[in-house]
Design an enzyme around this catalytic site. Sequence first.
Site, PDB file in Angstrom:
ATOM      1  N   ASP A  10       0.848  -1.182   0.000  1.00 48.36           N
ATOM      2  CA  ASP A  10       0.000   0.000   0.000  1.00 48.36           C
ATOM      3  C   ASP A  10       0.894   1.246   0.000  1.00 48.36           C
ATOM      4  O   ASP A  10       2.125   1.146   0.020  1.00 48.36           O
ATOM      5  CB  ASP A  10      -0.979  -0.031   1.176  1.00 48.36           C
ATOM      6  CG  ASP A  10      -0.294  -0.005   2.524  1.00 48.36           C
ATOM      7  OD1 ASP A  10       0.938   0.217   2.578  1.00 48.36           O
ATOM      8  OD2 ASP A  10      -0.973  -0.218   3.541  1.00 48.36           O
ATOM      9  N   ASP A  48      -7.693  -7.592   0.328  1.00 48.18           N
ATOM     10  CA  ASP A  48      -6.772  -7.792   1.448  1.00 48.18           C
ATOM     11  C   ASP A  48      -7.527  -7.438   2.708  1.00 48.18           C
ATOM     12  O   ASP A  48      -8.422  -6.581   2.681  1.00 48.18           O
ATOM     13  CB  ASP A  48      -5.534  -6.903   1.356  1.00 48.18           C
ATOM     14  CG  ASP A  48      -5.834  -5.488   1.828  1.00 48.18           C
ATOM     15  OD1 ASP A  48      -6.478  -4.724   1.077  1.00 48.18           O
ATOM     16  OD2 ASP A  48      -5.477  -5.149   2.979  1.00 48.18           O
ATOM     17  N   CYS A  81     -11.574 -28.731   6.041  1.00 44.20           N
ATOM     18  CA  CYS A  81     -10.331 -27.957   5.885  1.00 44.20           C
ATOM     19  C   CYS A  81      -9.105 -28.864   5.996  1.00 44.20           C
ATOM     20  O   CYS A  81      -9.066 -29.780   6.811  1.00 44.20           O
ATOM     21  CB  CYS A  81     -10.278 -26.876   6.961  1.00 44.20           C
ATOM     22  SG  CYS A  81      -8.774 -25.877   6.912  1.00 44.20           S
ATOM     23  N   CYS A 126      -5.952 -27.792   6.682  1.00 44.50           N
ATOM     24  CA  CYS A 126      -4.845 -27.177   7.426  1.00 44.50           C
ATOM     25  C   CYS A 126      -4.460 -28.046   8.624  1.00 44.50           C
ATOM     26  O   CYS A 126      -5.229 -28.907   9.047  1.00 44.50           O
ATOM     27  CB  CYS A 126      -5.219 -25.766   7.870  1.00 44.50           C
ATOM     28  SG  CYS A 126      -6.109 -25.717   9.437  1.00 44.50           S
ATOM     29  N   CYS A 137      -6.906 -28.395  11.580  1.00 45.52           N
ATOM     30  CA  CYS A 137      -8.101 -29.214  11.353  1.00 45.52           C
ATOM     31  C   CYS A 137      -7.787 -30.690  11.130  1.00 45.52           C
ATOM     32  O   CYS A 137      -8.573 -31.554  11.500  1.00 45.52           O
ATOM     33  CB  CYS A 137      -8.886 -28.668  10.170  1.00 45.52           C
ATOM     34  SG  CYS A 137      -9.592 -27.037  10.501  1.00 45.52           S
ATOM     35  N   HIS A 148      -5.246 -21.706  10.041  1.00 48.20           N
ATOM     36  CA  HIS A 148      -6.573 -22.165   9.631  1.00 48.20           C
ATOM     37  C   HIS A 148      -7.370 -21.051   8.955  1.00 48.20           C
ATOM     38  O   HIS A 148      -7.981 -21.261   7.904  1.00 48.20           O
ATOM     39  CB  HIS A 148      -7.378 -22.706  10.805  1.00 48.20           C
ATOM     40  CG  HIS A 148      -8.820 -22.842  10.438  1.00 48.20           C
ATOM     41  ND1 HIS A 148      -9.289 -23.873   9.651  1.00 48.20           N
ATOM     42  CD2 HIS A 148      -9.885 -22.013  10.637  1.00 48.20           C
ATOM     43  CE1 HIS A 148     -10.569 -23.697   9.414  1.00 48.20           C
ATOM     44  NE2 HIS A 148     -10.963 -22.578   9.990  1.00 48.20           N
TER      45      HIS A 148
END
Lengths: 371, 371
Positions: B90, B264, B302, B304, B307, B333
């Site tokens: 930014d 974002d 999920c 990840c 999980c 996660h």
Amino acid sequence: MISHRIIATDGAARFGVLHTGHGDVATPAFMPVGTAGTVKAMTADAVRATGADIVLGNTYHLMLRPGAERIAQLGGLHRFMDWPGPILTDSGGFQVMSLAKLRKLDADGVTFQSHLDGATYRLTPERSIEIQHLLDATITMVLDECTSFPATSDEARTSMQLSMRWARRSRDAFQKRDGYGLFGIVQGSIYPELRAESARALIDIGFDGYAVGGLAIGEGQATTFAVLDATVPHLPTDAPRYLMGVGTPGDIIGAVQRGIDMFDCVIPTRAGRTARAYTSRGVFNLRNARFADDAAPLDPRCACPACTRHSHAYLHHLFKAEEMLGPMLLTWHNVQYYQDLMRDLRTAIMDHRLDAFASATRAGWMPEEPP
Amino acid sequence: MISHRIIATDGAARFGVLHTGHGDVATPAFMPVGTAGTVKAMTADAVRATGADIVLGNTYHLMLRPGAERIAQLGGLHRFMDWPGPILTDSGGFQVMSLAKLRKLDADGVTFQSHLDGATYRLTPERSIEIQHLLDATITMVLDECTSFPATSDEARTSMQLSMRWARRSRDAFQKRDGYGLFGIVQGSIYPELRAESARALIDIGFDGYAVGGLAIGEGQATTFAVLDATVPHLPTDAPRYLMGVGTPGDIIGAVQRGIDMFDCVIPTRAGRTARAYTSRGVFNLRNARFADDAAPLDPRCACPACTRHSHAYLHHLFKAEEMLGPMLLTWHNVQYYQDLMRDLRTAIMDHRLDAFASATRAGWMPEEPP
């Protein structure tokens, strides 16, 4: 039952494999400390990636939170923390004495208040063994009294004899299962005859491994080594020997040279959270401003993500900015450094060049700078 | 120059690939926020593992610490943070207005004091572009003034016109390089005619992409969507469209349906540090006592580590024990959940079933419970 196979020796040092129901442990081994069901700031995958075969869990912390019965209901500590490999748990006694409030020791056990919420708990040899069973510890430690330092000979004897009575009660309470083991703990402070007496008492009871306790509590490295010299010769050669709560890389090298097979210590993880890096060139504080523009890796000999992906400057920045990734990367590095040291020690023992390796490693360390 | 290839459309929504000098970005894309050179509590490897193609860096934070010139000397932000892929930075303007002390805006730029040490800095369109060049940003944002909410029509026009003058100066200052791009930012608050005027002004200057700024600052989702409805039709179809600082999964789905390609937001990472889990069944606070004995995984859909390896009970325990692994696993996660959502949105667009996917996804979320 678990078994320890010695593959090679070099002086008093041994390279071996500890066979357990949760997998093998190459010894000498360093166990990262997973106090509350996590090696702080590391995923279990990261701990595995460093080459660690076994981790340690703290009975005191886990019995208070989340509770041993709860962990048992959830399938045991291995599943809880995603560590299917071997886990050694301590008895809880050491932390009761160092962390709990209003603790009261009697011949039967110890009553204390949780440092978390003040609730009253009771720990006896039988309850400690039961908790470790609930946690599904691969290696269970007997409940003992860690004799404080300094202690007079009389104090040390009284304390050691209490620990030996508790060791027998722990043995009696322990349910033998294939692949699981129970370790006794030698006490006796700095007194060689008490250490020998304690070792004999434990051998008499019979354990799967023998720990040396009551060290690394302020006595200094020379005294630690002197106690090992007076203790290890009294231990069985076929059983693993575990030096509890030790230590710096220099402590570990010296203890391996004296025949110790297993170690645990919070140093690599705690140092990782406080910007202290253990490297092949010594110990450095990454908050030091001289690292702000240093593009070189922390330790070019290390394969961890902190060293292969990043610079001193980045790690310095993370700690200055108080980013969680600083402790995460540096903990990983320090645990990697410790595991690499253990691997190198094992190789040196197998190659019968341990003393040369020890000297060269120590010579590589620069004096530690002030923080 | 960078280019955006549209592969499929579904209503106003587009599935495309943004080609950059640091790699491709599948759009719609969510950019995890790496404020100070790190996506908080995640290694770069973990961010990559979630499927993120691009991350965001904050010029304001990086210019103050460790400094843009330092990062340039260390080889740029990609090398510094181990992210060889695309990085969008930014302009620094938004954080100057929200974080800096004693900020003073004039026609030429803004003077402010660092929130870290009170040192005085000056940010102009030219300096912002220079800093982002030093950081080696793949995508550079023009310096603008984020019009505060609410603003009268006159305030919004004056502010937008300042941003448009700064957009031209940013364009003039930007060094065109193959594989790099510069995005303009549409302002104009909630006023459709100002948004249209701003879009025309930016197109007149010419940018590689067009962001919609000044939203997600308290106006509410219905107003955000109304502004998008009034803005997106004025943007070129061939350039990527980026909705800055947005948002919740529901915000993102609605914005994708309105033709936005890039997002974002700190929500997934910040929530991960405060025990809030984003899942296919809604948002949950893992500190809630009802999770203490819950052996089920957080989100069975999920992939990840939180999980696939752990239970609600373990994550609950980590947050109760204030273990760093709690924020580490839950951030991972949440970022995984966001990346999975973006992947599912892209697939739904390609399959021309975006509206059905959006409805089904929203229907799966339970109302959020109080913390």
